[in-house]
Scaffold this active site. Structure first.
Site, PDB file in Angstrom:
ATOM      1  N   GLU A 125      49.735  14.715  63.704  1.00 31.68           N
ATOM      2  CA  GLU A 125      51.032  14.615  62.110  1.00 31.68           C
ATOM      3  C   GLU A 125      51.244  14.289  61.879  1.00 31.68           C
ATOM      4  O   GLU A 125      50.601  13.167  61.481  1.00 31.68           O
ATOM      5  CB  GLU A 125      51.345  13.619  63.291  1.00 31.68           C
ATOM      6  CG  GLU A 125      53.211  13.980  63.362  1.00 31.68           C
ATOM      7  CD  GLU A 125      54.024  12.028  64.230  1.00 31.68           C
ATOM      8  OE1 GLU A 125      55.236  12.086  64.349  1.00 31.68           O
ATOM      9  OE2 GLU A 125      52.935  11.384  64.412  1.00 31.68           O
ATOM     10  N   ASP A 182      48.389  10.261  65.413  1.00 31.37           N
ATOM     11  CA  ASP A 182      49.826  10.005  65.388  1.00 31.37           C
ATOM     12  C   ASP A 182      49.728   9.612  63.803  1.00 31.37           C
ATOM     13  O   ASP A 182      49.094   8.794  63.152  1.00 31.37           O
ATOM     14  CB  ASP A 182      50.586   8.455  66.199  1.00 31.37           C
ATOM     15  CG  ASP A 182      51.210   8.357  65.528  1.00 31.37           C
ATOM     16  OD1 ASP A 182      52.780   8.994  66.252  1.00 31.37           O
ATOM     17  OD2 ASP A 182      51.575   7.538  65.249  1.00 31.37           O
ATOM     18  N   ALA A 183      50.870  10.234  63.308  1.00 33.29           N
ATOM     19  CA  ALA A 183      51.608   9.635  61.756  1.00 33.29           C
ATOM     20  C   ALA A 183      50.015   9.483  60.570  1.00 33.29           C
ATOM     21  O   ALA A 183      49.685   8.729  59.978  1.00 33.29           O
ATOM     22  CB  ALA A 183      52.305   8.811  62.116  1.00 33.29           C
ATOM     23  N   VAL A 184      49.150  10.847  60.682  1.00 29.76           N
ATOM     24  CA  VAL A 184      48.866  10.156  59.112  1.00 29.76           C
ATOM     25  C   VAL A 184      48.615  10.372  57.920  1.00 29.76           C
ATOM     26  O   VAL A 184      48.109   9.853  56.945  1.00 29.76           O
ATOM     27  CB  VAL A 184      47.625  12.003  59.326  1.00 29.76           C
ATOM     28  CG1 VAL A 184      47.001  12.230  60.654  1.00 29.76           C
ATOM     29  CG2 VAL A 184      47.802  13.012  58.922  1.00 29.76           C
ATOM     30  N   GLY A 217      63.322  11.321  72.224  1.00 28.52           N
ATOM     31  CA  GLY A 217      63.304   9.791  72.322  1.00 28.52           C
ATOM     32  C   GLY A 217      64.345   8.578  70.680  1.00 28.52           C
ATOM     33  O   GLY A 217      64.347   8.343  71.249  1.00 28.52           O
ATOM     34  N   HIS A 252      58.262  13.970  71.927  1.00 28.63           N
ATOM     35  CA  HIS A 252      58.608  12.983  72.309  1.00 28.63           C
ATOM     36  C   HIS A 252      59.960  12.197  71.043  1.00 28.63           C
ATOM     37  O   HIS A 252      60.228  11.817  71.967  1.00 28.63           O
ATOM     38  CB  HIS A 252      57.770  12.312  72.825  1.00 28.63           C
ATOM     39  CG  HIS A 252      56.716  11.110  71.571  1.00 28.63           C
ATOM     40  ND1 HIS A 252      55.812  12.554  71.269  1.00 28.63           N
ATOM     41  CD2 HIS A 252      56.928  10.249  71.019  1.00 28.63           C
ATOM     42  CE1 HIS A 252      55.182  11.904  70.195  1.00 28.63           C
ATOM     43  NE2 HIS A 252      56.145  10.820  70.061  1.00 28.63           N
ATOM     44  N   ASP A 253      59.547  12.888  70.454  1.00 22.89           N
ATOM     45  CA  ASP A 253      60.360  11.498  69.457  1.00 22.89           C
ATOM     46  C   ASP A 253      60.892  12.762  69.241  1.00 22.89           C
ATOM     47  O   ASP A 253      62.046  11.507  68.220  1.00 22.89           O
ATOM     48  CB  ASP A 253      59.488  12.257  67.839  1.00 22.89           C
ATOM     49  CG  ASP A 253      57.967  11.310  67.013  1.00 22.89           C
ATOM     50  OD1 ASP A 253      58.414   9.676  67.766  1.00 22.89           O
ATOM     51  OD2 ASP A 253      57.128  11.772  66.514  1.00 22.89           O
ATOM     52  N   GLN A 254      61.117  14.212  68.701  1.00 26.28           N
ATOM     53  CA  GLN A 254      62.541  14.453  69.284  1.00 26.28           C
ATOM     54  C   GLN A 254      63.816  14.631  69.992  1.00 26.28           C
ATOM     55  O   GLN A 254      64.642  14.303  70.066  1.00 26.28           O
ATOM     56  CB  GLN A 254      62.430  15.703  68.656  1.00 26.28           C
ATOM     57  CG  GLN A 254      61.705  16.225  67.270  1.00 26.28           C
ATOM     58  CD  GLN A 254      61.933  15.524  65.918  1.00 26.28           C
ATOM     59  OE1 GLN A 254      62.878  15.621  65.577  1.00 26.28           O
ATOM     60  NE2 GLN A 254      61.490  14.706  65.174  1.00 26.28           N
ATOM     61  N   HIS A 308      60.867  23.035  64.814  1.00 24.21           N
ATOM     62  CA  HIS A 308      61.481  22.490  65.676  1.00 24.21           C
ATOM     63  C   HIS A 308      62.838  22.119  64.583  1.00 24.21           C
ATOM     64  O   HIS A 308      63.355  22.543  65.529  1.00 24.21           O
ATOM     65  CB  HIS A 308      61.003  20.982  65.271  1.00 24.21           C
ATOM     66  CG  HIS A 308      61.621  19.586  66.298  1.00 24.21           C
ATOM     67  ND1 HIS A 308      62.769  19.207  65.752  1.00 24.21           N
ATOM     68  CD2 HIS A 308      62.149  19.779  68.090  1.00 24.21           C
ATOM     69  CE1 HIS A 308      63.400  18.729  67.030  1.00 24.21           C
ATOM     70  NE2 HIS A 308      63.278  19.743  68.225  1.00 24.21           N
ATOM     71  N   HIS A 309      62.958  21.507  63.444  1.00 28.32           N
ATOM     72  CA  HIS A 309      64.707  21.314  62.959  1.00 28.32           C
ATOM     73  C   HIS A 309      65.062  22.613  62.973  1.00 28.32           C
ATOM     74  O   HIS A 309      66.419  22.682  62.810  1.00 28.32           O
ATOM     75  CB  HIS A 309      64.055  20.834  61.601  1.00 28.32           C
ATOM     76  CG  HIS A 309      63.635  19.253  61.565  1.00 28.32           C
ATOM     77  ND1 HIS A 309      63.250  18.152  62.896  1.00 28.32           N
ATOM     78  CD2 HIS A 309      62.345  18.734  61.211  1.00 28.32           C
ATOM     79  CE1 HIS A 309      62.658  17.747  62.997  1.00 28.32           C
ATOM     80  NE2 HIS A 309      62.405  17.476  61.259  1.00 28.32           N
TER      81      HIS A 309
END
Length: 615
Positions: A320, A283-285, A419, A415-417, A348-349
């Site tokens: 990520e 997660d978020a490196v 949630g 989950h992020d996009q 994704h965007h």
């Protein structure tokens, strides 16, 4: 003959006892380099306390001896698997769980329990693993995948994933966090499986069941921060230094950082070794602040490669990262960090804007008509270009001649996009089935590694908002207020934001397993299955070589053609019918979601339709 030997200059991090000191053989050890007194509180029947130590409530207290390395150690006769224990720091009477705890049956504030990983009866001896190239990943949240929200209940739904055709199950974090329900990113004990999910053996049973069905298992792990409740780790030692967006930042390069790095490395390798996992999602490196010559991610990559060689099966590390830096996925020998792949939010965007028309927030950077075909072709839209959302230039270009597409995950949902929307509303609530499967065709026929978020495959309409269950009333109210402020800044009204602490918010996020068999949901599911099967059957669709991939577009980017060797994937995102000229005349219609026709090199598509054709 005299000779000299050059010193080994390979970067390494000092190694404390990785799998010792956890009580399996009665030996306990904890790193607390700056404390003057540490004691061990052990449940009754697990040994005697020393002179001058009075029994702790419900147990005995054992003195510990400090070594020169900052590790405190004690041996307790009779202790072993099942023993519950905790640590007492200085003169504080509050017992704290082990930072390296493997099992937290009473929650993150309770005692740890000794767990013997060797005791589980695995049946996957013939499992040889699955490499990431050619994979289709399925992101799964244990707590909402089934109404029960447990690892055991998830096993009963694995055949659905096999029928869908995915190859890798990516579990959202399962390590211990405060409360019963939550996303998992507020974890505080990195090695203990969340007790309400079923604990360590339930995770092993799920992995074992996945392997029996040919499914690889990846696990999302979070090292960039701790959750706000139960974060006792900093009381033991200098685990954190400075700040990042979520609070204290991990101490990766300051004084006493060697054991901190080792703690992370051993934790990551422990998940892979003890739980037979096939890889990790990190997660978020970008929030791992590290000024060392060899970053933590590169060090982990090297150790994971060594473990993979020892195990005889591939291990994947998926990062990520918000940096849009191709070095993340370059091999270490090429000067990169050695990650197997990374999530690609730009993809994704661009897909989200093209399908939904939404352009608020960071989506505004992807509102140009050419954003989708350009991003499909070059991976990063922001590749040393200006990002209005960030107010600066961002990213670097991907060398498509050298870096294969399988190193980037492509997806319509995560989950992020979902949630991080006020209501947690999904595309399935807003888009027609035709548009949903057009988006799926763009992802599943691309050279990237496709990922599906649970329920997406049938166009699920169950929301997936943020939810938690912190027991501290002040913390719970702080989270409620923070979510309202966050979404108000993005233009959502307060009444649109569900109460994240209301149990009904979690219950409403549970997948509705009656949907896949009904009406348009069944059509979407059947199309996902057909696309995944086609990707597996036609090697040109899984070919990751970006320099052999081309995208053309017309009609302001609403009609696209993906060139995949001898196949053409034609997608019409407009509601009305359209004709598209190809570079060669099709010979065969391979798959379509509507009445596609071709004459010569001209393909006629209904609105919101895709077609895969052989030329």
């Amino acid at each position: 003959m005299a000779h000299s030997s050059a010193p080994d200059t390979t970067p390494t991090t000092a190694r404390p006892p990785a799998d010792t000191g956890l009580g399996v053989h009665g030996d306990f050890a904890v790193w607390a380099p700056r404390l003057e007194r540490v004691r061990l509180s052990v449940a009754p029947g697990a040994g005697a306390g020393g002179p001058g130590d009075s029994p702790a409530p419900g147990g005995r207290v054992v003195p510990m001896e400090r070594g020169a390395d900052g590790w405190w150690r004690a041996r307790v006769e009779g202790a072993g698997p099942g023993t519950e224990y905790a640590y007492l720091l200085e003169d504080d009477p509050t017992p704290l769980p082990d930072p390296r705890s493997r099992d937290q049956p009473h929650g993150v504030h309770g005692p740890s329990r000794v767990h013997d990983h060797a005791a589980f009866g695995w049946t996957d001896a013939s499992w040889t693993g699955r490499a990431l190239p050619g994979a289709v990943v399925y992101e799964l949240h244990v707590g909402t995948f089934t109404p029960e929200g447990t690892l055991t209940a998830a096993v009963d739904r694995l055949d659905h994933l096999v029928d869908l055709g995915v190859t890798h199950v990516e579990l959202m974090p399962v390590n211990a966090f405060d409360g019963t329900h939550g996303w998992g990113y507020d974890g505080v004990l990195w090695a203990a499986v969340h007790a309400p999910y079923g604990g360590p053996d339930a995770l092993k049973a799920l992995v074992d069941a996945c392997h029996a069905r040919g499914l690889a298992v990846l696990l999302d792990v979070v090292y960039n921060h701790l959750g706000p409740s139960g974060a006792h780790m900093p009381r033991f030692g200098p685990y954190f230094l400075g700040e990042n967006a979520w609070g204290p930042s991990l101490n990766l390069d300051g004084p006493d950082s060697d054991p901190v790095r080792r703690h992370v490395l051993d934790n990551a390798l422990g998940w892979l070794r003890h739980y037979h996992l096939d890889g990790l999602r990190l997660d978020a490196v970008h929030a791992l602040r590290d000024d060392r010559a060899v970053p933590l991610t590169a060090e982990l990559s090297a150790e994971a490669d060594a473990l993979a060689a020892a195990l005889g099966r591939p291990l994947s590390l998926i990062a990520e990262s918000d940096r849009n830096d191709p070095r993340t996925v370059l091999p270490r020998e090429a000067g990169g960090l050695g990650m197997s792949a990374q999530w690609s939010d730009d993809l994704h965007h661009a897909l989200h804007v093209a399908l939904t028309g939404e352009t608020h927030g960071y989506y505004g950077d992807f509102a140009r008509p050419g954003a989708l075909p350009a991003t499909l072709g070059r991976v990063f839209w922001h590749a040393g270009t200006y990002s209005s959302f960030r107010g600066r230039t961002h990213g670097a270009p991907v060398d498509t001649a050298r870096i294969p597409g399988h190193r980037f995950l492509a997806y319509l949902s995560t989950h992020d996009q979902i949630g991080n929307r006020a209501r947690g509303d999904r595309m399935g609530e807003h888009l027609s089935p035709g548009l949903l499967v057009c988006g799926a065709a763009l992802v599943l026929c691309s050279p990237f590694t496709p990922m599906v978020f649970m329920g997406e495959e049938w166009g699920a309409t169950t929301p997936w908002p943020f939810f938690a269950s912190f027991e501290d009333p002040a913390l719970a109210e702080g989270v409620r207020a923070g979510r309202r402020r966050e979404f108000a800044a993005l233009g959502w009204a307060e009444e649109e934001v569900p109460d994240p602490m209301d149990p009904a918010t979690r219950d409403g996020a549970v997948l509705d397993w009656s949907q896949p068999g009904a009406g348009p949901h069944r059509f979407v599911l059947d199309t996902y299955r057909a696309l995944i099967a086609l990707r597996r059957r036609e090697p040109e669709l899984s070919d990751p070589r970006l320099d052999r991939f081309a995208v053309t577009a017309e009609g302001e980017g609403r009609r696209l053609v993906l060139v995949r060797g001898g196949l053409r994937v034609v997608v019409n995102l407009d509601p009305g019918g359209a004709e598209v000229e190809l570079d060669a005349a099709p010979r065969e219609l391979v798959l379509a979601n509507g009445a596609a026709r071709f004459c010569g090199a001209t393909v006629a598509l209904p609105g919101e339709c895709f077609a895969v054709l052989r030329v």
